[in-house]
Design an enzyme around this catalytic site. Structure first.
Site, mmCIF file in Angstrom:
data_model
loop_
_atom_site.group_PDB
_atom_site.id
_atom_site.type_symbol
_atom_site.label_atom_id
_atom_site.label_comp_id
_atom_site.label_asym_id
_atom_site.label_seq_id
_atom_site.Cartn_x
_atom_site.Cartn_y
_atom_site.Cartn_z
ATOM 1 N N ALA A 61 0.850 -1.208 0.000
ATOM 2 C CA ALA A 61 0.000 0.000 0.000
ATOM 3 C C ALA A 61 0.877 1.246 0.000
ATOM 4 O O ALA A 61 1.808 1.351 0.795
ATOM 5 C CB ALA A 61 -0.910 0.002 1.220
ATOM 6 N N GLN A 101 1.331 5.595 -1.799
ATOM 7 C CA GLN A 101 1.157 6.593 -2.843
ATOM 8 C C GLN A 101 2.202 6.166 -3.862
ATOM 9 O O GLN A 101 3.397 6.183 -3.579
ATOM 10 C CB GLN A 101 1.414 7.980 -2.243
ATOM 11 C CG GLN A 101 1.037 9.167 -3.115
ATOM 12 C CD GLN A 101 1.778 9.207 -4.433
ATOM 13 O OE1 GLN A 101 1.192 8.985 -5.501
ATOM 14 N NE2 GLN A 101 3.073 9.447 -4.378
ATOM 15 N N TYR A 105 8.538 11.293 -4.105
ATOM 16 C CA TYR A 105 8.269 9.845 -4.083
ATOM 17 C C TYR A 105 9.558 9.078 -3.789
ATOM 18 O O TYR A 105 9.579 8.155 -2.962
ATOM 19 C CB TYR A 105 7.674 9.427 -5.428
ATOM 20 C CG TYR A 105 7.455 7.942 -5.602
ATOM 21 C CD1 TYR A 105 6.546 7.250 -4.819
ATOM 22 C CD2 TYR A 105 8.152 7.238 -6.592
ATOM 23 C CE1 TYR A 105 6.344 5.884 -5.001
ATOM 24 C CE2 TYR A 105 7.943 5.876 -6.782
ATOM 25 C CZ TYR A 105 7.040 5.197 -5.976
ATOM 26 O OH TYR A 105 6.840 3.849 -6.164
ATOM 27 N N VAL A 116 2.850 0.419 -20.235
ATOM 28 C CA VAL A 116 2.247 -0.750 -20.888
ATOM 29 C C VAL A 116 0.721 -0.706 -20.728
ATOM 30 O O VAL A 116 -0.030 -0.874 -21.695
ATOM 31 C CB VAL A 116 2.823 -2.070 -20.320
ATOM 32 C CG1 VAL A 116 2.071 -3.267 -20.877
ATOM 33 C CG2 VAL A 116 4.317 -2.178 -20.631
HETATM 34 N N1 LIG Z 1 3.824 -0.951 -10.549
HETATM 35 C C1 LIG Z 1 5.117 -0.642 -10.612
HETATM 36 O O1 LIG Z 1 5.709 -0.610 -11.709
HETATM 37 C C2 LIG Z 1 5.898 -0.364 -9.344
HETATM 38 C C3 LIG Z 1 7.258 -0.045 -9.473
HETATM 39 C C4 LIG Z 1 7.994 0.210 -8.323
HETATM 40 C C5 LIG Z 1 7.379 0.131 -7.076
HETATM 41 N N2 LIG Z 1 6.054 -0.162 -6.988
HETATM 42 C C6 LIG Z 1 5.441 -0.213 -5.642
HETATM 43 O O2 LIG Z 1 4.674 -1.410 -5.523
HETATM 44 C C7 LIG Z 1 3.552 -1.178 -4.660
HETATM 45 C C8 LIG Z 1 2.268 -1.602 -5.363
HETATM 46 O O3 LIG Z 1 2.104 -0.836 -6.540
HETATM 47 P P1 LIG Z 1 0.953 -1.104 -7.601
HETATM 48 O O4 LIG Z 1 1.526 -0.820 -8.931
HETATM 49 O O5 LIG Z 1 0.304 -2.403 -7.343
HETATM 50 O O6 LIG Z 1 -0.028 0.116 -7.260
HETATM 51 P P2 LIG Z 1 -1.599 0.148 -7.022
HETATM 52 O O7 LIG Z 1 -2.008 1.580 -6.931
HETATM 53 O O8 LIG Z 1 -2.282 -0.709 -8.013
HETATM 54 O O9 LIG Z 1 -1.733 -0.532 -5.597
HETATM 55 C C9 LIG Z 1 -1.610 0.165 -4.381
HETATM 56 C C10 LIG Z 1 -2.747 -0.303 -3.473
HETATM 57 O O10 LIG Z 1 -2.610 0.341 -2.204
HETATM 58 C C11 LIG Z 1 -3.871 0.835 -1.796
HETATM 59 N N3 LIG Z 1 -3.625 1.986 -0.910
HETATM 60 C C12 LIG Z 1 -3.087 3.178 -1.260
HETATM 61 N N4 LIG Z 1 -2.992 3.985 -0.182
HETATM 62 C C13 LIG Z 1 -3.477 3.260 0.859
HETATM 63 C C14 LIG Z 1 -3.649 3.538 2.247
HETATM 64 N N5 LIG Z 1 -3.335 4.739 2.757
HETATM 65 N N6 LIG Z 1 -4.162 2.587 3.039
HETATM 66 C C15 LIG Z 1 -4.531 1.362 2.527
HETATM 67 N N7 LIG Z 1 -4.398 1.054 1.231
HETATM 68 C C16 LIG Z 1 -3.872 1.986 0.409
HETATM 69 C C17 LIG Z 1 -4.593 1.198 -3.082
HETATM 70 O O11 LIG Z 1 -6.010 1.231 -2.968
HETATM 71 C C18 LIG Z 1 -4.118 0.080 -4.017
HETATM 72 O O12 LIG Z 1 -4.977 -1.041 -3.975
HETATM 73 C C19 LIG Z 1 3.615 0.292 -4.275
HETATM 74 O O13 LIG Z 1 4.245 0.395 -3.032
HETATM 75 C C20 LIG Z 1 4.475 0.912 -5.361
HETATM 76 O O14 LIG Z 1 5.115 2.085 -4.927
HETATM 77 C C21 LIG Z 1 5.298 -0.406 -8.091
#
Ligand SMILES: NC(=O)c1ccc[n+]([C@@H]2O[C@H](COP(=O)([O-])OP(=O)(O)OC[C@H]3O[C@@H](n4cnc5c(N)ncnc54)[C@H](O)[C@@H]3O)[C@@H](O)[C@H]2O)c1
Length: 319
Positions: free
Chosen positions: A79, A81, A145, A187
């Site tokens: 979870a 931002q 971030y 993507v």
């Molecule tokens: N997708 C990528 O390419 C990528 C790359 C590097 C890091 N990340 C990290 O991986 C993790 C997941 O990313 P993702 O792509 O699945 O994003 P996403 O937005 O699909 O998932 C994040 C989830 O966290 C929940 N959330 C956000 N704030 C919250 C809060 N305050 N309390 C409870 N739930 C909360 C959202 O509702 C969502 O379901 C994140 O920490 C992100 O920073 C993702």
């Protein structure tokens, strides 16, 4: 450090893109799964029909977090931002969710004797370090971030150093795959634009490069990290392969198998030109390696997007 015995795992942010894939992997591996998610970006539909415990709530709610965490053998903390633009719009919110939210989880784990904690980080803490991204380069973030994820990394390492919590930091590269219809990463954006408009737009000249990792490979790395006895360590999780956005656009067109108009828009301000990671440490220490090539991963992703086209259009109309 003791490896984790299979039991109940808590996935924060489990209704998001990576979470929806990870929860399925845990269930396949015989775990009982709790998801804590406030549904700010994630979708309850992604988890429909799965035998899990779902708690709708915010990681900033310390009382709730302290109630939910006990009884879990491990926590995967997704979870957040999740991107640079959101952090530029509201750096305070980014800090609260990514730093204080992470601290809440770590505190609850410490008091509840949770053995294992995997933290989702990114290459953003490395900021202006030239590629390849590696674990031993000094972090030099250039976005809020990057700074908030770096602070999260720091607290994870500190909770290992001070209380022996089994924390592992994984720095994900650019992840793609099914259950990403709500994402604006390249993507997902390309596939959504093909479905909606039959055309895609490349920012700038398209020569900027990224390291694209298929979500199944990433989720396997999370599982391995959770089940390992490694703690207080940082790992880059990527493919080590550099792909330009121009090349990605060509591959996406081929995979979609339909005519797609391609145009170039203005370059995005502050867009990094080259970004990829070295993954030797994860290979050596976790015994992990990526298995899915970009073409195969794009085919799987497109299959999901085209099957879910109607649902995705319904969401876009509501937004
Ligand atoms: N997708 C990528 O390419 C990528 C790359 C590097 C890091 N990340 C990290 O991986 C993790 C997941 O990313 P993702 O792509 O699945 O994003 P996403 O937005 O699909 O998932 C994040 C989830 O966290 C929940 N959330 C956000 N704030 C919250 C809060 N305050 N309390 C409870 N739930 C909360 C959202 O509702 C969502 O379901 C994140 O920490 C992100 O920073 C993702």
């Amino acid at each position: 450090m003791e490896p984790m015995k299979r039991g109940t795992v808590l996935v924060t942010g489990g209704a998001g893109f990576i979470g929806a894939n990870l929860v399925r992997l845990f269930l396949e591996h015989g775990y009982r799964v709790t998801v804590l998610d406030n549904l700010s970006t994630g979708r309850r539909e992604y988890l429909k029909g799965l035998p899990i415990r779902f708690v709708k709530g915010d990681i900033l709610d310390l009382e709730l977090v302290s109630q939910v965490v006990p009884g879990h053998a491990g926590v995967v903390h997704l979870a957040a931002q999740t991107g640079v633009p959101g952090s530029l719009q509201d750096p305070r919110r980014d800090c609260e969710v990514n730093v204080l939210g992470t601290l809440n989880l770590l505190e609850a784990c410490r008091h509840a004797d949770v053995g294992r904690f995997v933290f989702a980080s990114s290459n953003a803490p490395l900021g202006r370090q030239p590629p390849p991204a590696t674990e031993d380069k000094a972090p030099l973030p250039i976005s809020p971030y990057g700074a908030s994820k770096l602070a999260g990394e720091g607290y994870c390492l500190a909770y290992h150093g001070s209380w022996g919590l089994g924390t592992v930091v994984l720095r994900f590269a650019n992840v793609y795959g099914p259950y990403s219809a709500h994402k604006s990463s390249v993507v997902a954006k390309f596939f959504k634009d093909i479905l909606a408009q039959g055309r895609i737009t490349i920012d700038g000249d398209g020569q900027q490069t990224r390291d694209f990792i298929y979500v199944d490979d990433l989720c396997r790395a999370i599982l391995l990290a959770l089940e390992s006895d490694v703690a207080g360590e940082v790992f880059q999780i990527a493919t080590g392969v550099e792909t330009s956005i121009q090349r990605l656009a060509q591959m996406v067109q081929e995979v979609a198998g339909r005519p797609v108009a391609l145009r170039h828009g203005p370059a995005r301000r502050g867009d990094i030109r080259k970004n990829y990671s070295a993954v030797e440490k994860a290979r050596k220490v976790l015994g992990w390696e990526p298995r899915v090539g970009l073409e195969e991963g794009l085919q799987e992703t497109w299959r999901w997007f085209s099957q879910e086209g109607a649902m995705i259009r319904r969401w876009s109309e509501r937004e």
